[in-house]
Design an enzyme around this catalytic site. Structure first.
Site, mmCIF file in Angstrom:
data_model
loop_
_atom_site.group_PDB
_atom_site.id
_atom_site.type_symbol
_atom_site.label_atom_id
_atom_site.label_comp_id
_atom_site.label_asym_id
_atom_site.label_seq_id
_atom_site.Cartn_x
_atom_site.Cartn_y
_atom_site.Cartn_z
ATOM 1 C CD1 TRP A 1 50.387 35.625 36.472
ATOM 2 C CD2 TRP A 1 48.897 34.559 35.254
ATOM 3 N NE1 TRP A 1 49.367 35.219 37.302
ATOM 4 C CE2 TRP A 1 48.415 34.568 36.625
ATOM 5 C CE3 TRP A 1 48.000 33.963 34.167
ATOM 6 C CZ2 TRP A 1 47.215 33.855 37.060
ATOM 7 C CZ3 TRP A 1 47.078 33.297 34.570
ATOM 8 C CH2 TRP A 1 46.374 33.220 35.996
ATOM 9 C CG ASP B 1 51.814 39.937 44.907
ATOM 10 O OD1 ASP B 1 52.421 39.625 43.975
ATOM 11 O OD2 ASP B 1 50.608 39.343 45.124
ATOM 12 C CG ASP C 1 49.255 34.285 40.709
ATOM 13 O OD1 ASP C 1 49.592 33.921 41.958
ATOM 14 O OD2 ASP C 1 49.075 35.373 40.260
#
Ligand code: GLA
Length: 743
Positions: A200, A479, A548
């Site tokens: 991530w 999402d 992100d």
């Protein structure tokens, strides 16, 4: 492009102007690999690989043919427990509990075009003339099952796609424990492996390493492709660079658990395989039933990694991405997530929308927090009704007000999830995906819905349709914010070994229905950023939120890695506020804009907080982007300087189809005292054409720009009050617009 069959040698040659793939049926039985690489002529795909009597490699023909062994044969789809000690492509348990599989050739057909791969994402053709398919029919020696191998060669791309279909021929069920989509053997191991591991916030690191004896495996056991590995593996010649040398790439058109193996055996043969991960997979195949594997895209070039990327970009834009936005210029958006997180009101959003209009933004996206009682990430997923405390006039009214300002309106959903604190969970705890009585782990405070159950999918579909039919929505961000754990279904009819794949089939079914029912919506997929950014999702949604992590420096690596296999038109990239929310770094607005512009530009900040000078700068960025976005989103992309080369500079170049326009972005991360200047050699221009740079008077031939190159000076930083000739500031970027001059 054609597929030739040579009766005398029992061999096949799939070829076009760019690539050849040859295989041959040895002894009327064994499907053997012969050649894959740059196009060659003729129809002479006989097996020329010398066979020796190898110690401890048994022969199925016994003393008659001791030099033949499954363990040394270069194969196309190896069975299991049959004397080949390398990794198998399939493993079946038969009704008599045996699990030895030797596959033998039965027949073949050559098909114009490409058969549909029903229920799964796949590369497609518009006209039969765009591809040809070889179907090989194999059987296991006891005739329990038929295995169909599909090979499609495309006319205009150096691409062969492969998939497999199994049919149970018997009268009792068989168990598929492993069914990969492809396998191929090379007769040497002089390769580097290229892969895209990540996590991530740092998706798709470009990693390259020599291959070694043993099995190198990348996979996902997370129910989704995930941030951890891209479902991609490349083999390149050790001398291959961005612009020269052999590249063999394998990319899986699937969004669930996968496996990619690269094995080097004791004879330095290399086997590459790709398919659904066998880890959580056990499929019961009843008599007469079939099981189809997802597809693998195999692309080859001898012109280096950059050409490989360009081939895939164009191939995916033409033969994978569908719908209205396939070749459309993508809108500049403002997403409220980093600007407000969960803390917004209708008034606040409308203020932001006013400012967005003034900036030149085209699409306003309302992210998480608009439904149920969602003030944080602990609640309400599954309850897709408007949160009236925040939006007392409803969503429709908000959307209409935003649209009245001349913006389009977009909305966030996370349709595969359920919060423990939700009406949906209180009513249907049995809809949570988990292994029966086992407890389920929470990820980001949420569970996953059991998409193997039609009732669950129907409920979500109805909820979403209710919103979409009422509210004028132009864009959806879909999402998926956790990975699977304790995989299983609470529904008695679903075997746990079938859950991950049935989940994907359920998801694909729902996506197909919704994207078909709402063809005017622009769909963007997301999974905590780029955790499910794969060719499978691109088949349904033409763009993805890349990461992100919106920090401009981190994005240089993320976007470079992503560009190896995924088209620029699919890459969401946003300018956010500083200090950056993920890494706390301060970078210049110029650099943030220039990095985000090298994809689908958006802004993810509160525009009401911009100073006048920032507002002007953003306006300029958007004007520039609109003038150049066709070139950026659909031009040829070149990696001129890589952030992975440990230098402080990165340079990217976009060139349009007729080579009349190009755009260079050059980024400097950290400045150096007494900087050394180096030339940047451009690529992809027409050598004989003459160009002007940034509208200046000097004329350059394409050959000059490509062979002699340019010194690119980053402009002085705005943020530095007094420049010195020693250090002029960090985080600087330059754009050079290159235009052909005619006459
Ligand atoms: C994920 C997405 C973000 C944002 C949040 C909302 O993390 O990647 O862009 O939508 O969810 O919760």
């Amino acid at each position: 492009m054609d597929i030739l069959f040579n009766k005398e040698t029992n061999s096949f040659h799939l070829f076009n102007d760019l690539v050849s793939y040859q295989l041959s049926i040895k002894d009327d039985k064994y499907v053997s690999h012969v050649y894959w690489g740059k196009a060659i002529g003729g129809n002479n795909a006989h097996i020329d690989f010398p066979l020796y009597d190898r110690a401890f490699s048994a022969s199925p023909h016994g003393a008659k043919l001791q030099n033949f062994s499954m363990n040394t044969l270069l194969q196309e789809y190896p069975g299991h427990n049959n004397g080949d000690y390398r990794e198998s492509a399939l493993e079946v348990t038969y009704p008599d509990k045996t699990f030895s599989t030797q596959l033998e050739y039965q027949s073949h057909s050559i098909i114009n075009g490409k058969p549909e791969l029903e229920g799964l994402p796949h590369t497609y053709i518009n006209e039969k003339s765009e591809a040809k398919t070889l179907k090989l029919v194999l059987k296991d020696t006891l005739d329990y099952c038929t295995i169909d191998l599909y090979y499609t060669i495309y006319a205009d791309y150096p691409v062969v796609t492969r998939s497999v279909r199994v049919t149970n021929n018997g009268e009792l069920p068989i168990e598929l424990n492993k069914l990969l989509s492809m396998s191929v053997d090379f007769d040497h191991s002089s390769f580097d492996c290229v892969q895209l591991p990540g996590a991530w916030g740092r998706e798709r690191d470009l990693v390259r390493h020599p291959i070694h004896r043993g099995v190198h495996k990348i996979d996902s056991k997370r129910g989704t492709t995930s941030h951890t590995y891209q479902p991609f593996l490349g083999l390149v010649d050790p001398d291959t660079t961005e612009h020269t040398g052999d590249v063999y790439g394998f990319h899986f058109v699937y969004s669930g658990e996968f496996l990619a193996n690269c094995e080097v055996n004791e004879y330095n043969q290399t086997r590459v395989q790709m398919g659904i991960s066998p880890e959580h997979f056990k499929w019961e195949l009843n008599p007469a039933e079939t099981f189809s594997s997802p597809e693998v895209v195999m692309s080859y070039t001898d012109n280096g990694l950059n050409q490989f990327s360009q081939d895939l970009h164009s191939f995916y834009q033409t033969h994978l991405i569908r719908g209205k936005y396939q070749f459309e210029e993508r809108p500049v958006l403002l997403n409220n997530w980093e600007g407000t997180y969960f803390d917004f009101t209708e008034e606040k959003l409308l203020d932001m929308a006013d400012k967005a209009v003034d900036l030149g933004v085209e699409l306003f996206v309302l992210d998480d927090g608009w439904f149920g009682k969602r003030d944080d990430d602990k609640t309400s997923l599954g309850d897709w009704v408007v949160y009236d405390k925040k939006l007392p006039n409803g969503l429709k009214s908000l959307a209409e007000k935003i649209k009245a300002k001349g913006l389009r309106f977009g909305l966030w959903f996370e349709p595969e999830m359920i919060s423990e604190d939700s009406d949906l969970f209180r009513t249907h705890p049995e809809w949570v995906l988990k292994a029966n009585d086992r407890s389920a782990s929470l990820g980001r405070n949420q569970f996953i819905l059991d998409y193997t159950q039609k009732e669950v999918r129907d409920y979500i579909k109805e909820r979403m349709r209710a919103v979409l039919n009422e509210v004028p929505i132009d864009y959806i961000k879909w999402d998926f914010n956790r990975n699977m754990t304790e995989i299983g279904s609470q529904h008695p009819s679903v075997n746990d070994g079938e859950v991950t794949h049935r989940y994907m089939l359920g998801l694909y079914d729902l996506l197909e229905e919704l994207t078909t029912a709402y063809p005017d919506i622009l769909w963007e997929s997301c999974s905590g950023g780029g955790g499910r950014y794969d060719p499978g999702m691109l088949y349904y949604m033409p763009q993805t939120w890349t990461s992100d992590n919106t920090d401009a420096v981190a994005r240089l690596e993320i976007q470079t890695g992503t560009s190896l296999v995924l088209p620029i038109s699919s890459m969401g990239s946003h300018v956010s506020a500083v200090p950056n929310h993920q890494v706390n770094r301060m970078t210049s607005l110029d650099m943030r804009g220039d990095v985000a512009m090298a994809g689908n530009l958006g802004y993810e900040l509160d525009p009401t907080l911009l100073s006048d000078s920032e507002r002007e700068k953003v306006q300029e960025q958007i004007v520039f982007y609109k003038e150049n976005r066709k070139l950026i989103q659909y031009g040829s992309f070149f990696r001129l300087k890589s952030p992975f080369d440990q230098s402080s500079e990165t340079a990217w170049l976009f060139v349009n189809k007729d080579k009349s326009e190009a755009l260079v972005f050059n980024y400097l991360i950290l400045d150096k005292t007494n900087m050394v200047n180096t030339r940047v050699k451009l690529k992809g221009l027409a050598p004989e054409k003459r160009y002007k740079l940034n509208g200046q008077d000097t004329l350059y031939y394409g050959s000059e720009l490509m062979n002699k190159g340019l010194y690119i000076e980053p402009p002085l930083s705005d943020e530095i009050e007094q420049s010195s000739y020693q250090v002029n500031g960090d985080f600087r970027s330059t754009k050079i617009k290159i235009k052909e001059v005619i006459g």
